[in-house]
Write a protein that holds these residues in place. Structure first.
Motif, PDB file in Angstrom:
ATOM      1  N   THR A 104       0.541  -1.193   0.038  1.00  0.00           N
ATOM      2  CA  THR A 104       0.076   0.025   0.117  1.00  0.00           C
ATOM      3  C   THR A 104       0.795   1.340   0.230  1.00  0.00           C
ATOM      4  O   THR A 104       1.851   1.283   0.309  1.00  0.00           O
ATOM      5  CB  THR A 104      -0.935   0.058   1.439  1.00  0.00           C
ATOM      6  OG1 THR A 104      -1.652  -1.030   1.318  1.00  0.00           O
ATOM      7  CG2 THR A 104      -1.743   1.081   1.375  1.00  0.00           C
ATOM      8  N   ASP A 105       0.459   2.418  -0.542  1.00  0.00           N
ATOM      9  CA  ASP A 105       0.991   3.626  -0.613  1.00  0.00           C
ATOM     10  C   ASP A 105       1.175   4.079   1.018  1.00  0.00           C
ATOM     11  O   ASP A 105       0.187   4.122   2.024  1.00  0.00           O
ATOM     12  CB  ASP A 105       0.100   4.533  -1.279  1.00  0.00           C
ATOM     13  CG  ASP A 105       0.715   6.029  -1.231  1.00  0.00           C
ATOM     14  OD1 ASP A 105       1.929   6.258  -0.754  1.00  0.00           O
ATOM     15  OD2 ASP A 105      -0.032   6.916  -1.773  1.00  0.00           O
ATOM     16  N   ASP A 107       1.831   6.622   2.399  1.00  0.00           N
ATOM     17  CA  ASP A 107       1.110   7.872   2.623  1.00  0.00           C
ATOM     18  C   ASP A 107      -0.163   7.900   3.064  1.00  0.00           C
ATOM     19  O   ASP A 107      -1.042   8.648   3.810  1.00  0.00           O
ATOM     20  CB  ASP A 107       1.007   9.074   1.326  1.00  0.00           C
ATOM     21  CG  ASP A 107       2.444   9.483   1.056  1.00  0.00           C
ATOM     22  OD1 ASP A 107       3.389   9.538   2.012  1.00  0.00           O
ATOM     23  OD2 ASP A 107       2.848   9.769  -0.073  1.00  0.00           O
ATOM     24  N   ASP A 108      -0.951   6.599   2.496  1.00  0.00           N
ATOM     25  CA  ASP A 108      -2.266   6.229   3.252  1.00  0.00           C
ATOM     26  C   ASP A 108      -2.084   5.584   4.620  1.00  0.00           C
ATOM     27  O   ASP A 108      -1.829   4.141   4.419  1.00  0.00           O
ATOM     28  CB  ASP A 108      -2.720   5.306   2.242  1.00  0.00           C
ATOM     29  CG  ASP A 108      -4.367   5.122   2.505  1.00  0.00           C
ATOM     30  OD1 ASP A 108      -4.803   5.156   3.693  1.00  0.00           O
ATOM     31  OD2 ASP A 108      -5.087   4.690   1.634  1.00  0.00           O
ATOM     32  N   VAL A 109      -1.916   6.282   5.707  1.00  0.00           N
ATOM     33  CA  VAL A 109      -1.470   5.539   7.073  1.00  0.00           C
ATOM     34  C   VAL A 109      -2.510   4.490   7.175  1.00  0.00           C
ATOM     35  O   VAL A 109      -2.141   3.344   7.863  1.00  0.00           O
ATOM     36  CB  VAL A 109      -1.335   6.620   7.891  1.00  0.00           C
ATOM     37  CG1 VAL A 109      -1.083   5.900   9.214  1.00  0.00           C
ATOM     38  CG2 VAL A 109      -0.297   7.503   7.432  1.00  0.00           C
ATOM     39  N   ALA A 110      -3.893   4.750   7.212  1.00  0.00           N
ATOM     40  CA  ALA A 110      -4.889   3.734   7.592  1.00  0.00           C
ATOM     41  C   ALA A 110      -4.556   2.451   6.819  1.00  0.00           C
ATOM     42  O   ALA A 110      -4.851   1.285   7.385  1.00  0.00           O
ATOM     43  CB  ALA A 110      -6.023   4.323   7.461  1.00  0.00           C
ATOM     44  N   GLN A 111      -4.483   2.590   5.571  1.00  0.00           N
ATOM     45  CA  GLN A 111      -4.438   1.204   4.688  1.00  0.00           C
ATOM     46  C   GLN A 111      -3.096   0.504   4.931  1.00  0.00           C
ATOM     47  O   GLN A 111      -3.046  -0.606   5.010  1.00  0.00           O
ATOM     48  CB  GLN A 111      -4.624   1.888   3.299  1.00  0.00           C
ATOM     49  CG  GLN A 111      -4.690   0.447   2.131  1.00  0.00           C
ATOM     50  CD  GLN A 111      -6.007  -0.375   2.514  1.00  0.00           C
ATOM     51  OE1 GLN A 111      -6.955   0.348   3.076  1.00  0.00           O
ATOM     52  NE2 GLN A 111      -5.867  -1.618   2.166  1.00  0.00           N
ATOM     53  N   TRP A 112      -2.142   1.428   5.277  1.00  0.00           N
ATOM     54  CA  TRP A 112      -0.754   0.556   5.371  1.00  0.00           C
ATOM     55  C   TRP A 112      -0.975  -0.068   6.763  1.00  0.00           C
ATOM     56  O   TRP A 112      -0.551  -1.200   6.811  1.00  0.00           O
ATOM     57  CB  TRP A 112       0.247   1.637   5.489  1.00  0.00           C
ATOM     58  CG  TRP A 112       1.630   1.425   5.744  1.00  0.00           C
ATOM     59  CD1 TRP A 112       2.165   0.930   7.241  1.00  0.00           C
ATOM     60  CD2 TRP A 112       2.585   1.245   5.303  1.00  0.00           C
ATOM     61  NE1 TRP A 112       3.318   0.762   7.402  1.00  0.00           N
ATOM     62  CE2 TRP A 112       3.681   0.890   6.092  1.00  0.00           C
ATOM     63  CE3 TRP A 112       2.917   1.457   3.633  1.00  0.00           C
ATOM     64  CZ2 TRP A 112       5.040   0.460   5.320  1.00  0.00           C
ATOM     65  CZ3 TRP A 112       4.254   1.211   3.210  1.00  0.00           C
ATOM     66  CH2 TRP A 112       5.275   0.845   4.236  1.00  0.00           C
ATOM     67  N   GLU A 115      -3.240  -3.183   6.337  1.00  0.00           N
ATOM     68  CA  GLU A 115      -2.398  -4.373   5.529  1.00  0.00           C
ATOM     69  C   GLU A 115      -1.353  -4.899   6.566  1.00  0.00           C
ATOM     70  O   GLU A 115      -1.254  -6.365   6.467  1.00  0.00           O
ATOM     71  CB  GLU A 115      -1.828  -3.772   4.152  1.00  0.00           C
ATOM     72  CG  GLU A 115      -0.958  -5.001   3.481  1.00  0.00           C
ATOM     73  CD  GLU A 115      -0.381  -4.421   2.158  1.00  0.00           C
ATOM     74  OE1 GLU A 115       0.246  -5.112   1.831  1.00  0.00           O
ATOM     75  OE2 GLU A 115      -0.921  -3.308   1.819  1.00  0.00           O
TER      76      GLU A 115
END
Length: 226
Positions: A104-105, A107-112, A115
């Motif tokens: 995951t990107d 910069d996308d803390v929530a998605q990081w 995952e």
């Protein structure tokens, strides 16, 4: 484990314990028991080869141990017993696991984070084998070790030639070996007032370290090589 796996597990337990057979005697009792066990053991796999875990073997082991403990042999197996049996296997998996880099990107803390936690949960429940990146630091890869052995040095030949003026003693040793002569520094210097140990250059009374070994040392190295 899902309801189907729980049903198979309880069916196996019933072959070992008549009390489980009585619990599963009617469809209503069986459905309620399977539902309760499935809720309690949702994070416990039926089998996890990476952890050496098999729920069926855990059930059998429970009764094998109960036969040696008179205080516990009259209690039929419960979900808590399987949770306790799975716990050390889960801990061993997590100790071997190193978080892989999420796709995951960043910069996308929530998605990081999601995952990362998802990967850990998959390992903790036996769905995925641990990512053991620590193995990469256990030593030199065999292919690299073989290449180093084939070239004989960490430093390429052309680089050694460029360094020769700054390492005259080392260059002299390499030149001697390349010419088929013995390495004088492979033996201690026999000169009474030098006595340089093996691997160290000879010493001069006035100039300190010599760039060439004493002749007697070279003769000794040749004699030992012969």
């Amino acid at each position: 484990m899902d309801a189907r796996q729980i049903a198979a597990l309880l069916s196996y337990a019933a072959t070992l314990d008549s009390r489980v057979r009585r619990i599963m005697a009617t469809d209503e009792q069986a459905a309620a028991t399977i539902r309760t066990w499935a809720q309690a053991l949702a994070d416990v796999p039926a089998m996890a080869e990476a952890a050496g875990w098999d729920a069926g073997r855990a059930v059998r082991r429970y009764y094998e141990q109960a036969n040696g403990d008179r205080s516990a042999q009259f209690r039929p197996i419960e979900p808590a017993d399987l949770l306790a049996a799975w716990a050390p296997h889960r801990a061993e998996l997590m100790n071997r696991h190193t978080d892989p880099l999420p796709a995951t990107d960043p910069d996308d803390v929530a998605q990081w984070r999601a995952e990362l936690l998802g990967t850990r949960a998959a390992v903790a429940t036996g769905q995925t084998a641990p990512s053991t990146h620590r193995e990469l630091t256990s030593g030199i890869h065999p292919a690299i070790a073989a290449r180093l052995a084939s070239i004989g040095s960490y430093i390429p030949a052309d680089t050694r030639q460029q360094l020769a003026p700054y390492r005259p003693m080392r260059a002299a040793r390499e030149a001697a070996v390349a010419a088929g002569h013995p390495d004088p520094l492979s033996v201690p210097c026999p000169c009474q007032w030098c006595r340089a140990p093996e691997g160290e250059p000879c010493r001069s009374r006035r100039l300190g370290r010599r760039t060439t070994p004493h002749p007697t040392r070279a003769d000794l190295a040749a004699a030992e090589a012969a």
